[in-house]
Enzyme design. Structure first.
Site, PDB file in Angstrom:
ATOM      1  CG  ASP A 184      -2.004   0.949   1.247  1.00  0.00           C
ATOM      2  OD1 ASP A 184      -2.854   0.863   0.351  1.00  0.00           O
ATOM      3  OD2 ASP A 184      -2.055   1.827   2.147  1.00  0.00           O
ATOM      4  CD  GLU A 210      -2.070   2.447  -3.602  1.00  0.00           C
ATOM      5  OE1 GLU A 210      -3.113   3.005  -3.951  1.00  0.00           O
ATOM      6  OE2 GLU A 210      -1.662   2.490  -2.430  1.00  0.00           O
TER       7      GLU A 210
HETATM    8  C1  NOJ Z   1      -4.477   2.861  -0.901  1.00  0.00           C
HETATM    9  C2  NOJ Z   1      -5.569   1.866  -0.746  1.00  0.00           C
HETATM   10  O1  NOJ Z   1      -5.746   1.203  -1.971  1.00  0.00           O
HETATM   11  C3  NOJ Z   1      -6.800   2.645  -0.321  1.00  0.00           C
HETATM   12  O2  NOJ Z   1      -7.944   1.848  -0.359  1.00  0.00           O
HETATM   13  C4  NOJ Z   1      -6.528   3.186   1.057  1.00  0.00           C
HETATM   14  O3  NOJ Z   1      -7.620   3.996   1.457  1.00  0.00           O
HETATM   15  C5  NOJ Z   1      -5.260   4.022   1.090  1.00  0.00           C
HETATM   16  N1  NOJ Z   1      -4.171   3.412   0.378  1.00  0.00           N
HETATM   17  C6  NOJ Z   1      -4.790   4.221   2.501  1.00  0.00           C
HETATM   18  O4  NOJ Z   1      -4.325   2.998   3.011  1.00  0.00           O
END
Ligand code: NOJ
Length: 538
Positions: A211, A275
């Site tokens: 993440d 991500e």
């Molecule tokens: C990215 C995640 O995909 C999202 O769903 C989340 O709200 C934020 N990061 C914070 O963790």
């Protein structure tokens, strides 16, 4: 059940993921085994045959670790246990085992930027400035007038600082106030996460989606961000400041290299998929390091955010191909749990456009990540103001409606409960009428999006050209994207409203959005109706 693919085909130990197709599961909405309206691990296990039948080689589960769900799993209160809503560690072990039996490996979601405010580390940190875990988080004194330490803005709106009155300091949160940011300058935090990644990898988990891995480190001096300009992304213009010092700091790469070294100690090597929601492709490439020493793959948000248009997408792919360091491998995706599903956003609900989008995703050089429901062309769910559960949607409705619409339950069958849960159960988010689009009906229809997806995956995984072959753009008229893969394969897709002809192509149609064309010869020119495409074996 589909036979388990041989991971070492073509002599390449990375083949299982380079040549494979991955699938993101949003566990709350995939399959509910116990009739509480919330999906769970036994539910996922019960649907593994669907994924095996599709030809999926890896699944990424959005967080299943313990969470009070301020941000639906992305606020973790225990990194080494399963949230009771989803099941137990035994269930996770069963999933890993049952997945392996079907050639499907399991990636979990690692959330290292922040914890939940209910994580024991933060609970301890709140006990005072001398608490053992105080420095696990980012604390700073108020400015002389009592205001937050600097001008950083949370991605979810408002200041990124929350005052803790009892200790007189602010803590940093780049997302909700209930998601305090960890202090990655602290070596104890790094060691704690070394143990966390090992905990899961020792259990047979094949890797992580990480993440916001571009945000982990913040400027050590907590410098003010500069004002946004009209060249900055809209969200930053809206916030008034350009996010320079609270994100994308170069030191984040040290952490990724550290994890890659740990991953390399496992056999097979564990995967790190980031991500990487960064502004441009040059920034994305940084996350591959020298090619083999940081992430194995980074999600390409430039592509995800592009329109479904030939020129725009081709330009992105060409740039990626030119920039990727030696040994690095692209990732392609069109949907996830944070953006409108591709069937809505790219295709406006039109199944022909969905097939074209899937054709592109499944034939590019790089690993595709489908999001649950993409394989049946599932559109966004029906979310009204009163249905909202996403804190960001609640805050900004109607200007931004939040992310609930892409998180609604998976329709497996027509009829009450949609095969997601028992009839009459209230699902955690509303479900679209399952009779309109579901797996069972499409299974029975050879012309469905589901059957197209399955044929495309089978073609890809069974062909060296499509699995691991090179990419090169081919000449094509406006609105059409044509590219060669490997030695003998060409992909042509007409992403326009007018018929098109692509000259210079011969061979036979191995896959087509219109399945009636499959197997037919092509002799010098390929004619394509609007919103259609084909793969040619030359
Ligand atoms: C990215 C995640 O995909 C999202 O769903 C989340 O709200 C934020 N990061 C914070 O963790």
């Amino acid at each position: 059940m589909a036979p388990a693919p041989d991971p070492d085909r073509a002599g390449d130990p990375e083949r299982w993921w380079h040549g494979g197709v991955f699938y993101q599961i949003y566990p709350r909405s995939f399959a509910d085994s116990n009739g509480d309206g919330v999906g769970d691990l036994p539910g996922i296990i019960s649907r593994l045959d669907h994924l095996a039948g599709l030809g999926i080689s890896g699944i990424w589960l959005s967080p299943v670790t313990v969470s009070p769900n301020r941000d639906w799993g992305y606020d973790v209160a225990d990194y080494c246990d399963i949230d009771p809503a989803y099941g137990t560690l035994d269930d996770l072990d069963t999933l890993v085992r049952e997945g392996a039996a079907r050639g499907i490996r399991v990636l979990l979601d690692l959330v290292p930027n922040h914890t939940s405010d209910q994580h024991p580390w933060f609970v301890d940190a709140l006990t005072g400035r001398d608490a053992a875990h105080r420095d696990y988080y980012v604390w700073a004194d108020p400015r002389p007038d009592g205001s937050p330490p600097n001008n950083w803005v949370s991605i979810f709106g408002g200041t990124a600082w929350e005052l803790h009155a009892a200790s007189g300091q602010y803590y940093l949160h780049n997302f909700e106030a209930q998601q305090p940011d960890l202090n990655w300058w602290n070596e104890d935090v790094r060691r704690a996460f070394d143990d966390i990644v090992r905990f899961w990898w020792d259990r047979g988990v094949s890797g992580f989606r990480i993440d916001v891995c571009n945000m982990m480190i913040k400027d050590a001096e907590l410098r003010d961000n500069p004002p946004a300009t009209e060249d900055d992304p809209l969200d930053q213009q809206f916030a008034g400041v350009k996010a320079v010092y609270n994100t994308d700091r170069p030191e984040a790469h040290d952490i990724l290299r550290r994890w890659r070294a740990i991953a390399g100690g496992y056999d097979p090597e564990r995967l790190l998929i980031g991500e990487t929601n960064v502004e441009d492709l040059h920034a994305l490439m940084q996350f591959y390091g020298e090619g083999r020493n940081e992430l194995h793959g980074g999600f390409n948000f430039v592509f995800l955010n592009a329109p479904l248009e030939a020129a725009a997408m081709r330009a992105i792919v060409e740039e990626v191909e030119a920039l990727l360091p030696e040994g690095a491998w692209p990732i392609w995706t069109g949907s996830n749990h944070d953006v409108s599903r591709l069937a809505t956003r790219w295709a406006g609900g039109d199944p022909d456009k969905v097939r074209c989008a899937l054709l592109v995703l499944l034939t590019l050089r790089g690993t595709p990540f489908l999001y649950q429901g993409d394989e049946i062309g599932l559109t966004d769910g029906p979310i009204e103001r009163e249905d909202l559960l996403d804190a960001v949607g609640i805050r900004f409705w109607p200007y931004y409606k939040g992310r609930d619409a892409e998180r609604t339950p998976m329709p497996w069958a027509p009829g009450p409960g949609g095969g997601f849960t028992a009839p009459g159960v209230r699902t955690w988010l509303p479900m679209a009428d399952p009779a309109a689009c579901n797996v069972a009906d499409q299974e029975a229809d050879p012309g469905s999006v589901l059957h197209f997806t399955r044929r495309a995956i089978a073609l890809r995984t069974g062909s060296d050209d499509l699995a691991v072959g090179s990419y090169r753009s081919l000449p094509a008229p406006e609105g059409v994207w044509a590219f060669g893969r490997g030695e003998r394969t060409a992909v042509v897709v007409n992403l326009s409203d007018v018929p098109a002809t692509v000259d210079g192509l011969s061979g036979s149609v191995a896959l087509a959005t219109d399945r009636a064309r499959e197997g037919s010869p092509v002799d010098g020119a390929l004619h394509l109706p609007p919103w259609s495409g084909a793969v040619l074996r030359q």
